[in-house]
Design a protein around this motif. Structure first.
Motif, PDB file in Angstrom:
ATOM      1  N   LYS A 147      -8.177   4.256  -0.632  1.00 31.33           N
ATOM      2  CA  LYS A 147      -7.507   6.096  -1.765  1.00 31.33           C
ATOM      3  C   LYS A 147      -6.765   6.724  -1.104  1.00 31.33           C
ATOM      4  CE  LYS A 147     -10.508   9.014  -4.746  1.00 31.33           C
ATOM      5  NZ  LYS A 147     -11.600   9.798  -5.272  1.00 31.33           N
ATOM      6  N   ALA A 148      -6.825   7.218   0.217  1.00 29.29           N
ATOM      7  CA  ALA A 148      -6.059   7.980   0.638  1.00 29.29           C
ATOM      8  C   ALA A 148      -4.426   7.528   0.447  1.00 29.29           C
ATOM      9  CB  ALA A 148      -6.926   8.385   2.112  1.00 29.29           C
ATOM     10  N   ALA A 149      -4.324   6.051   0.976  1.00 34.23           N
ATOM     11  CA  ALA A 149      -2.636   6.087   1.443  1.00 34.23           C
ATOM     12  C   ALA A 149      -2.686   5.750  -0.506  1.00 34.23           C
ATOM     13  CB  ALA A 149      -2.501   4.295   1.876  1.00 34.23           C
ATOM     14  N   LYS A 150      -3.281   6.026  -1.274  1.00 33.95           N
ATOM     15  CA  LYS A 150      -3.237   5.090  -2.700  1.00 33.95           C
ATOM     16  C   LYS A 150      -2.663   3.412  -3.139  1.00 33.95           C
ATOM     17  CE  LYS A 150      -2.480  10.185  -4.500  1.00 33.95           C
ATOM     18  NZ  LYS A 150      -2.142  11.345  -4.927  1.00 33.95           N
ATOM     19  N   SER A 151      -3.503   2.982  -2.156  1.00 40.02           N
ATOM     20  CA  SER A 151      -3.018   1.465  -2.274  1.00 40.02           C
ATOM     21  C   SER A 151      -3.909   0.521  -2.250  1.00 40.02           C
ATOM     22  CB  SER A 151      -2.986   1.616  -1.327  1.00 40.02           C
ATOM     23  OG  SER A 151      -2.334   0.245  -0.572  1.00 40.02           O
ATOM     24  N   PHE A 152      -3.751  -0.008  -3.348  1.00 39.38           N
ATOM     25  CA  PHE A 152      -4.710  -0.796  -3.699  1.00 39.38           C
ATOM     26  C   PHE A 152      -4.113  -2.561  -4.374  1.00 39.38           C
ATOM     27  CE2 PHE A 152      -8.061  -1.870  -6.703  1.00 39.38           C
ATOM     28  CZ  PHE A 152      -7.520  -2.445  -8.197  1.00 39.38           C
ATOM     29  N   SER A 153      -4.186  -3.205  -3.141  1.00 49.39           N
ATOM     30  CA  SER A 153      -3.854  -4.504  -3.035  1.00 49.39           C
ATOM     31  C   SER A 153      -4.941  -5.541  -3.137  1.00 49.39           C
ATOM     32  CB  SER A 153      -3.786  -5.118  -1.596  1.00 49.39           C
ATOM     33  OG  SER A 153      -4.621  -4.932  -0.704  1.00 49.39           O
ATOM     34  N   LEU A 154      -4.987  -6.500  -4.154  1.00 48.63           N
ATOM     35  CA  LEU A 154      -5.652  -7.618  -4.569  1.00 48.63           C
ATOM     36  C   LEU A 154      -5.309  -9.363  -3.433  1.00 48.63           C
ATOM     37  CD1 LEU A 154      -6.719  -9.092  -6.988  1.00 48.63           C
ATOM     38  CD2 LEU A 154      -4.162  -9.626  -8.251  1.00 48.63           C
ATOM     39  N   LYS A 155      -6.414  -9.341  -3.441  1.00 49.90           N
ATOM     40  CA  LYS A 155      -6.213 -10.691  -2.352  1.00 49.90           C
ATOM     41  C   LYS A 155      -6.981 -11.837  -2.947  1.00 49.90           C
ATOM     42  CE  LYS A 155      -9.573 -11.491   1.068  1.00 49.90           C
ATOM     43  NZ  LYS A 155     -10.031 -11.597   2.568  1.00 49.90           N
ATOM     44  N   ILE A 156      -6.049 -13.273  -3.072  1.00 49.65           N
ATOM     45  CA  ILE A 156      -7.148 -14.667  -3.962  1.00 49.65           C
ATOM     46  C   ILE A 156      -7.577 -15.053  -3.060  1.00 49.65           C
ATOM     47  CG2 ILE A 156      -6.356 -15.760  -5.534  1.00 49.65           C
ATOM     48  CD1 ILE A 156      -3.949 -14.107  -6.791  1.00 49.65           C
ATOM     49  N   SER A 157      -8.025 -15.579  -3.043  1.00 45.64           N
ATOM     50  CA  SER A 157      -8.535 -16.953  -1.972  1.00 45.64           C
ATOM     51  C   SER A 157      -8.953 -17.880  -2.218  1.00 45.64           C
ATOM     52  CB  SER A 157     -10.234 -16.141  -1.616  1.00 45.64           C
ATOM     53  OG  SER A 157     -10.506 -14.718  -0.611  1.00 45.64           O
ATOM     54  N   ASP A 158      -8.724 -18.919  -1.516  1.00 40.57           N
ATOM     55  CA  ASP A 158      -8.596 -20.299  -2.463  1.00 40.57           C
ATOM     56  C   ASP A 158      -8.036 -20.604  -3.206  1.00 40.57           C
ATOM     57  OD1 ASP A 158     -11.570 -21.970  -3.264  1.00 40.57           O
ATOM     58  OD2 ASP A 158      -9.963 -23.195  -2.657  1.00 40.57           O
ATOM     59  N   SER A 159      -6.745 -20.313  -3.666  1.00 40.13           N
ATOM     60  CA  SER A 159      -6.345 -19.923  -4.690  1.00 40.13           C
ATOM     61  C   SER A 159      -5.714 -22.281  -5.190  1.00 40.13           C
ATOM     62  CB  SER A 159      -4.542 -19.813  -3.921  1.00 40.13           C
ATOM     63  OG  SER A 159      -4.437 -18.637  -3.691  1.00 40.13           O
ATOM     64  N   GLN A 160      -6.178 -21.674  -6.780  1.00 42.89           N
ATOM     65  CA  GLN A 160      -5.859 -22.522  -7.387  1.00 42.89           C
ATOM     66  C   GLN A 160      -4.901 -22.656  -8.518  1.00 42.89           C
ATOM     67  OE1 GLN A 160      -9.217 -22.578  -9.463  1.00 42.89           O
ATOM     68  NE2 GLN A 160     -10.896 -22.481  -7.583  1.00 42.89           N
ATOM     69  N   LEU A 161      -4.671 -23.768  -8.933  1.00 46.06           N
ATOM     70  CA  LEU A 161      -3.490 -24.604  -9.989  1.00 46.06           C
ATOM     71  C   LEU A 161      -3.085 -22.747 -10.870  1.00 46.06           C
ATOM     72  CD1 LEU A 161      -2.427 -28.071  -9.760  1.00 46.06           C
ATOM     73  CD2 LEU A 161      -1.167 -26.243  -7.813  1.00 46.06           C
ATOM     74  N   GLY A 162      -4.152 -23.044 -11.479  1.00 44.05           N
ATOM     75  CA  GLY A 162      -4.727 -22.333 -12.033  1.00 44.05           C
ATOM     76  C   GLY A 162      -4.488 -20.478 -12.404  1.00 44.05           C
ATOM     77  N   ASP A 163      -4.032 -20.081 -10.795  1.00 44.91           N
ATOM     78  CA  ASP A 163      -3.999 -18.879 -10.734  1.00 44.91           C
ATOM     79  C   ASP A 163      -2.499 -18.723 -10.665  1.00 44.91           C
ATOM     80  OD1 ASP A 163      -5.899 -19.024  -8.265  1.00 44.91           O
ATOM     81  OD2 ASP A 163      -6.450 -18.546  -9.622  1.00 44.91           O
ATOM     82  N   THR A 164      -2.174 -19.796 -11.159  1.00 42.99           N
ATOM     83  CA  THR A 164      -0.096 -19.192 -11.426  1.00 42.99           C
ATOM     84  C   THR A 164      -0.246 -18.991 -12.436  1.00 42.99           C
ATOM     85  OG1 THR A 164       0.499 -20.876 -10.610  1.00 42.99           O
ATOM     86  CG2 THR A 164       2.233 -20.246 -11.611  1.00 42.99           C
ATOM     87  N   ALA A 165       0.477 -17.074 -12.234  1.00 38.49           N
ATOM     88  CA  ALA A 165       0.482 -16.198 -13.523  1.00 38.49           C
ATOM     89  C   ALA A 165       1.073 -14.772 -12.897  1.00 38.49           C
ATOM     90  CB  ALA A 165      -1.043 -15.717 -13.652  1.00 38.49           C
ATOM     91  N   MET A 166       1.701 -14.192 -14.071  1.00 40.59           N
ATOM     92  CA  MET A 166       1.948 -12.850 -13.698  1.00 40.59           C
ATOM     93  C   MET A 166       0.699 -11.812 -13.932  1.00 40.59           C
ATOM     94  SD  MET A 166       4.872 -10.828 -13.204  1.00 40.59           S
ATOM     95  CE  MET A 166       6.002 -11.526 -14.176  1.00 40.59           C
TER      96      MET A 166
END
Lengths: 114, 111
Positions: free
Chosen positions: A70-89
């Motif tokens: 919150k202090a850094a105003k940062s919000f990252s997304l981690k995707i674990s065990d990536s799958q082909l269906g995760d291909t997207a915008m």
């Protein structure tokens, strides 16, 4: 003006590996929500995960988790065990307290490589 | 998934003709929104509604009007379509202003 910045226009990851998508935002609000949306080639906008700014605990949904600073105003997304269906915008978004206060980043195109 | 449908899903029309897009929800959410998505611009808010007959403009409202006579329906009208309005249009709904659940989108082409 409130803004949402995604600095990685494109990313790729090997299937089964982990990838992190970055997002920073700027707001003067104290109470707000943050979101990650997925848009596959079908163009459907799918809510992946949501974080309430007043909660310190990072949100998790199965293979998707966030790192909310919150202090850094940062919000990252981690995707674990990536799958082909995760291909997207993937779009990061921040929502304020009125109907027109909802801001999207420009998106990160993620490709999962078999 | 939130119960949102949009109709039509695809439309091709000619410059100068009126066009109406419909968004229908079964979730009884108070807020409804119309966005357009264009390459290089992401999603931009056109109009939104915070209740029946209560609407307000978004950042790209010129050339568009909306109406909401029932909780479940939110109509977007292009009075006289122009080629610059060729886009993908998304409807969204939410219980509060802080969230959005999106419909499947309508691809509009204005020739």
């Amino acid at each position: 003006a409130q803004t949402v910045t995604q600095s990685q226009p494109e990313m790729s990851v090997q299937e089964a590996e982990t990838v992190t998508l970055s997002c920073t935002y700027d707001t003067s609000e104290n109470n707000y929500y943050l979101f990650w949306y997925k848009q596959p080639p079908s163009r459907q906008m799918i809510l992946v995960i949501r974080q309430e700014a007043y909660k310190q605990q990072n949100a998790t949904e199965n293979r998707f988790s966030v790192n909310f600073q919150k202090a850094a105003k940062s919000f990252s997304l981690k995707i674990s065990d990536s799958q082909l269906g995760d291909t997207a915008m993937y779009f990061c978004a921040q929502g304020g307290n009125t109907g027109n206060q909802f801001y999207f980043g420009t998106g990160t195109s993620l490709t999962v490589i078999p | 998934d939130a119960g949102i449908t949009q109709s039509p899903r695809h439309k091709v029309t000619e410059t100068g003709t009126p066009v109406t897009l419909r968004c229908h929800q079964t979730e009884n959410h108070r807020y409804m929104y119309w966005y357009r998505q264009d390459p290089g611009h992401g999603l931009r808010l056109i109009h939104y509604s915070y209740g029946v007959k209560d609407t307000d403009k978004g950042e790209v409202s010129d050339g568009y009007s909306v109406s909401r006579s029932k909780t479940e329906d939110f109509l977007l009208t292009l009075e006289s379509a122009t080629s610059s309005q060729t886009s993908v249009y998304f409807c969204a709904i939410s219980e509060s202003p802080r969230g959005r659940f999106f419909g499947p989108g309508t691809r509009l082409t204005v020739l």
